[in-house]
Design a protein around this motif. Structure first.
Motif, PDB file in Angstrom:
ATOM      1  N   SER A 335       0.809  -1.161   0.127  1.00 24.46           N
ATOM      2  CA  SER A 335       0.027   0.087  -0.202  1.00 24.46           C
ATOM      3  C   SER A 335       0.770   1.322  -0.122  1.00 24.46           C
ATOM      4  O   SER A 335       0.199   2.230  -0.627  1.00 24.46           O
ATOM      5  N   LEU A 336       1.778   1.221   0.798  1.00 22.74           N
ATOM      6  CA  LEU A 336       2.775   2.324   0.816  1.00 22.74           C
ATOM      7  C   LEU A 336       3.432   2.509  -0.520  1.00 22.74           C
ATOM      8  O   LEU A 336       3.518   3.778  -0.808  1.00 22.74           O
ATOM      9  N   VAL A 337       3.903   1.538  -1.310  1.00 19.05           N
ATOM     10  CA  VAL A 337       4.534   1.961  -2.370  1.00 19.05           C
ATOM     11  C   VAL A 337       3.507   2.084  -3.704  1.00 19.05           C
ATOM     12  O   VAL A 337       3.567   3.094  -4.269  1.00 19.05           O
ATOM     13  N   GLY A 338       2.344   1.852  -3.673  1.00 16.03           N
ATOM     14  CA  GLY A 338       1.278   2.076  -4.360  1.00 16.03           C
ATOM     15  C   GLY A 338       1.032   3.641  -4.002  1.00 16.03           C
ATOM     16  O   GLY A 338       0.658   4.520  -5.135  1.00 16.03           O
ATOM     17  N   ALA A 339       0.618   3.965  -2.843  1.00 14.22           N
ATOM     18  CA  ALA A 339       0.472   5.382  -2.590  1.00 14.22           C
ATOM     19  C   ALA A 339       1.531   6.437  -2.895  1.00 14.22           C
ATOM     20  O   ALA A 339       1.064   7.380  -3.641  1.00 14.22           O
ATOM     21  N   ALA A 340       2.669   5.857  -2.953  1.00 13.78           N
ATOM     22  CA  ALA A 340       3.874   6.663  -3.651  1.00 13.78           C
ATOM     23  C   ALA A 340       3.725   6.995  -4.852  1.00 13.78           C
ATOM     24  O   ALA A 340       3.895   7.966  -5.429  1.00 13.78           O
ATOM     25  N   ALA A 341       3.309   5.882  -5.643  1.00 14.43           N
ATOM     26  CA  ALA A 341       3.144   5.971  -7.089  1.00 14.43           C
ATOM     27  C   ALA A 341       1.941   6.788  -7.447  1.00 14.43           C
ATOM     28  O   ALA A 341       1.851   7.619  -8.443  1.00 14.43           O
ATOM     29  N   GLY A 342       0.813   6.831  -6.706  1.00 21.13           N
ATOM     30  CA  GLY A 342      -0.319   7.569  -6.632  1.00 21.13           C
ATOM     31  C   GLY A 342      -0.068   9.055  -6.692  1.00 21.13           C
ATOM     32  O   GLY A 342      -0.324   9.962  -7.316  1.00 21.13           O
ATOM     33  N   MET A 343       0.837   9.400  -5.534  1.00 16.16           N
ATOM     34  CA  MET A 343       1.153  10.935  -5.322  1.00 16.16           C
ATOM     35  C   MET A 343       2.085  11.318  -6.596  1.00 16.16           C
ATOM     36  O   MET A 343       1.791  12.505  -7.016  1.00 16.16           O
ATOM     37  N   ILE A 344       2.873  10.241  -7.012  1.00 13.36           N
ATOM     38  CA  ILE A 344       3.869  10.929  -8.320  1.00 13.36           C
ATOM     39  C   ILE A 344       2.986  11.225  -9.394  1.00 13.36           C
ATOM     40  O   ILE A 344       3.162  12.018 -10.229  1.00 13.36           O
ATOM     41  N   ALA A 345       1.883  10.310  -9.662  1.00  9.84           N
ATOM     42  CA  ALA A 345       0.995  10.240 -10.748  1.00  9.84           C
ATOM     43  C   ALA A 345       0.237  11.385 -10.518  1.00  9.84           C
ATOM     44  O   ALA A 345      -0.023  12.325 -11.617  1.00  9.84           O
ATOM     45  N   ASN A 346      -0.289  12.123  -9.566  1.00 11.25           N
ATOM     46  CA  ASN A 346      -1.069  13.267  -9.079  1.00 11.25           C
ATOM     47  C   ASN A 346      -0.199  14.284  -9.651  1.00 11.25           C
ATOM     48  O   ASN A 346      -0.653  15.273 -10.243  1.00 11.25           O
ATOM     49  N   GLY A 347       1.149  14.417  -9.230  1.00  7.54           N
ATOM     50  CA  GLY A 347       1.870  15.564  -9.665  1.00  7.54           C
ATOM     51  C   GLY A 347       2.227  15.640 -11.182  1.00  7.54           C
ATOM     52  O   GLY A 347       2.023  16.726 -11.805  1.00  7.54           O
ATOM     53  N   ALA A 348       2.277  14.572 -11.828  1.00  2.80           N
ATOM     54  CA  ALA A 348       2.486  14.368 -13.187  1.00  2.80           C
ATOM     55  C   ALA A 348       1.109  14.759 -13.863  1.00  2.80           C
ATOM     56  O   ALA A 348       1.298  15.537 -14.890  1.00  2.80           O
ATOM     57  N   THR A 349       0.028  14.571 -13.443  1.00  8.18           N
ATOM     58  CA  THR A 349      -1.157  14.670 -14.494  1.00  8.18           C
ATOM     59  C   THR A 349      -1.466  16.152 -13.991  1.00  8.18           C
ATOM     60  O   THR A 349      -2.376  16.764 -14.993  1.00  8.18           O
ATOM     61  N   ALA A 350      -1.158  16.897 -13.104  1.00  8.22           N
ATOM     62  CA  ALA A 350      -1.371  18.379 -12.933  1.00  8.22           C
ATOM     63  C   ALA A 350      -0.533  18.975 -14.009  1.00  8.22           C
ATOM     64  O   ALA A 350      -1.035  20.328 -14.490  1.00  8.22           O
ATOM     65  N   GLY A 351       0.485  18.531 -14.390  1.00  9.38           N
ATOM     66  CA  GLY A 351       1.110  19.410 -15.526  1.00  9.38           C
ATOM     67  C   GLY A 351       0.965  19.003 -16.826  1.00  9.38           C
ATOM     68  O   GLY A 351       1.069  19.674 -17.974  1.00  9.38           O
ATOM     69  N   ASN A 352       0.144  17.799 -17.174  1.00  9.21           N
ATOM     70  CA  ASN A 352      -0.214  17.291 -18.226  1.00  9.21           C
ATOM     71  C   ASN A 352      -1.408  16.401 -18.237  1.00  9.21           C
ATOM     72  O   ASN A 352      -1.523  15.212 -17.759  1.00  9.21           O
ATOM     73  N   PRO A 353      -2.516  17.045 -18.458  1.00 14.44           N
ATOM     74  CA  PRO A 353      -3.735  16.234 -17.999  1.00 14.44           C
ATOM     75  C   PRO A 353      -4.131  14.963 -18.960  1.00 14.44           C
ATOM     76  O   PRO A 353      -4.806  14.037 -18.609  1.00 14.44           O
ATOM     77  N   LEU A 354      -3.381  14.848 -20.092  1.00 18.00           N
ATOM     78  CA  LEU A 354      -3.458  13.682 -20.860  1.00 18.00           C
ATOM     79  C   LEU A 354      -2.944  12.390 -19.997  1.00 18.00           C
ATOM     80  O   LEU A 354      -3.343  11.362 -20.310  1.00 18.00           O
TER      81      LEU A 354
END
Length: 476
Positions: A335-354
């Motif tokens: 869960s910790l690893v997945g949550a970290a990946a989710g946070m990274i993805a949140n930051g990436a999608t903020a700059g690129n909605p695609l």
């Protein structure tokens, strides 16, 4: 095994249900109300506390596997209760004063106490009959998911009090009966020693079951944090519907818990959730539909995983603490690893909605590949049934043992008599069970030449020249 399943009365099942629901309720409050409060003070406090929980569980599991005599039941329960009380006070102070240091310290101490409460609760459920355990687990996970949307509506002060009180209550309900497993483990050789001659009775720390728990929880940890709202995961009341159907089946069918069927349903639901998150227009209410499916998949898998851990603990009380603690520990890490990946993805999608659609699409592909390839030869039922039962009574006579237990005891005696090394004793036990060299090579993850060398040494020490002589020696 009567001593193991002495909680056959309905009162025992009710107590187990209450304890498990309290433990799960604390987790729901943590994700929906407590962690969002952390973010305003120090956003990494939640990750540190989850890491402390995982480390405590893994450490407890490793200690039970290597040095069970060091785990004193009363001392451990007392320490856990102290962690919940003292850590709770520090945590409350950290929230009130907006102090990052106090917040991290308090949350970490509480996490250690909650980890022990999680283990004692699972061990208590393992003492129920198989049907009672299945009903308790199915009902508790269903109610937890149904109540998840309410967690965010609870006031922060009330949520904090309940978050600290729930695991304390669960610990109080289950600590005494969980002591059965600690007492059993303390008066026998460690599982790491016993597994040398009885490998089929103990789960190795890196077994396929634990790998499955970790990888599934990575996907669910990602779903928990990806596209979250104000630091809290999105929830939907409809997530509980599939779990309710499974619970009804378990209650009224009285058949064995369909762990593999539930896991397959979980995988299907998760993949559907990832699909809808990439194409929200496919659903009438896209954002609600995808989170409902992802959370339902998480609940279904967690239900099946908990049932598997409890069933294995019931079959082998000597390895129960390791199984339960290690299983929950690797799940927390996933869960910790997945949550970290989710946070990274949140930051990436903020700059690129695609990337909002691209990232879940990639996860869908990876998850589907794992289910189709990684789980091709693994089943929960196989993992449970593959555990050869072990008696927890150190004074049990050989006549009271099962044939398998008597055979394993004979192998241990021969191995000790001829001074076989631990690895040689393991090879000897496999040979005595009729395993060939290919099987031993795969089971021990060693080369063919290494197996040949071990077999040669075993034969030399035993003074035999054929497999039949080896079998005759054990049976004699």
């Amino acid at each position: 095994m009567e001593a193991l399943q002495e909680e056959k009365r309905p009162a025992g099942a009710i107590r187990g249900f209450a304890a498990l629901l309290l433990a799960l309720g604390a987790t729901t409050l943590m994700n929906g109300s407590i962690f969002p409060q952390f973010d305003a003070i120090f956003m990494f406090a939640r990750d540190i506390s989850v890491t402390c929980s995982a480390v405590t569980l893994l450490g407890l599991g490793l200690a039970a596997y290597r040095m069970p005599h060091m785990l004193r039941h009363r001392a451990l329960v007392g320490a856990a209760a102290g962690c919940l009380v003292v850590g709770g006070a520090v945590l409350a102070a950290g929230l009130a004063l907006a102090s990052p240091a106090a917040l991290v310290a308090g949350a970490s101490i509480v996490a250690a106490g909650r980890a022990v409460a999680t283990v004692t609760t699972a061990l208590f459920v393992a003492r129920l009959t198989s049907h009672q355990a299945a009903v308790v687990i199915a009902a508790a996970y269903t109610l937890q998911l149904a109540a998840s949307p309410v967690a965010g509506a609870v006031s922060p002060a009330v949520a904090t009090v309940l978050f600290l009180a729930f695991p304390l209550a669960a610990l109080a309900l289950t600590a005494r009966d969980a002591g059965f497993f600690f007492d059993a483990a303390c008066h026998r050789p460690s599982p790491s020693d016993l597994s040398v001659t009885r490998p089929a009775s103990f789960l190795a720390p890196f077994s396929a079951l634990f790998g499955c728990l970790f990888l599934f929880q990575v996907a669910f940890g990602f779903a928990l944090r990806f596209d979250e709202v104000a630091g809290a995961p999105r929830t939907s009341l409809f997530s509980a519907v599939p779990l309710a159907l499974v619970a009804l089946y378990v209650v009224f069918s009285r058949r064995r818990f369909p762990a593999d069927g539930v896991v397959q349903l979980s995988a299907l639901v998760v993949m559907a959730g990832f699909l809808l998150s990439t194409q929200p227009l496919l659903a009438a209410d896209g954002p609600a539909a995808d989170v409902a499916l992802l959370n339902a998949g998480n609940g279904l898998f967690s239900m099946a995983a908990q049932m598997a851990l409890v069933a294995i603990a019931a079959r082998n009380p000597l390895g129960a603490i390791t199984t339960v603690a290690w299983g929950n520990g690797v799940s927390a890490l996933g869960s910790l690893v997945g949550a970290a990946a989710g946070m990274i993805a949140n930051g990436a999608t903020a700059g690129n909605p695609l990337l909002r659609a691209a990232i879940p699409a990639v996860l869908l592909l990876v998850f589907a590949a794992y289910v189709m390839v990684g789980l091709k030869r693994f089943t929960f039922a196989g993992a449970i049934d593959g555990i050869e039962p072990v008696t927890a009574d150190p004074t049990a006579s050989e006549a009271a043992q099962t044939p398998e237990e008597a055979f394993a005891a004979r192998c241990e005696t021969v191995a000790a008599e001829y001074a076989l090394t631990p690895r040689e004793a393991e090879v000897f036990a496999m040979l005595a069970r009729g395993r060939d060299r290919s099987y031993i090579e795969e089971a021990l993850v060693v080369s063919r030449n290494t197996v040949k060398a071990h077999v040669k040494h075993v034969y030399a020490k035993l003074g035999i020249h054929s497999h039949q002589e080896l079998i005759d020696l054990v049976e004699g």
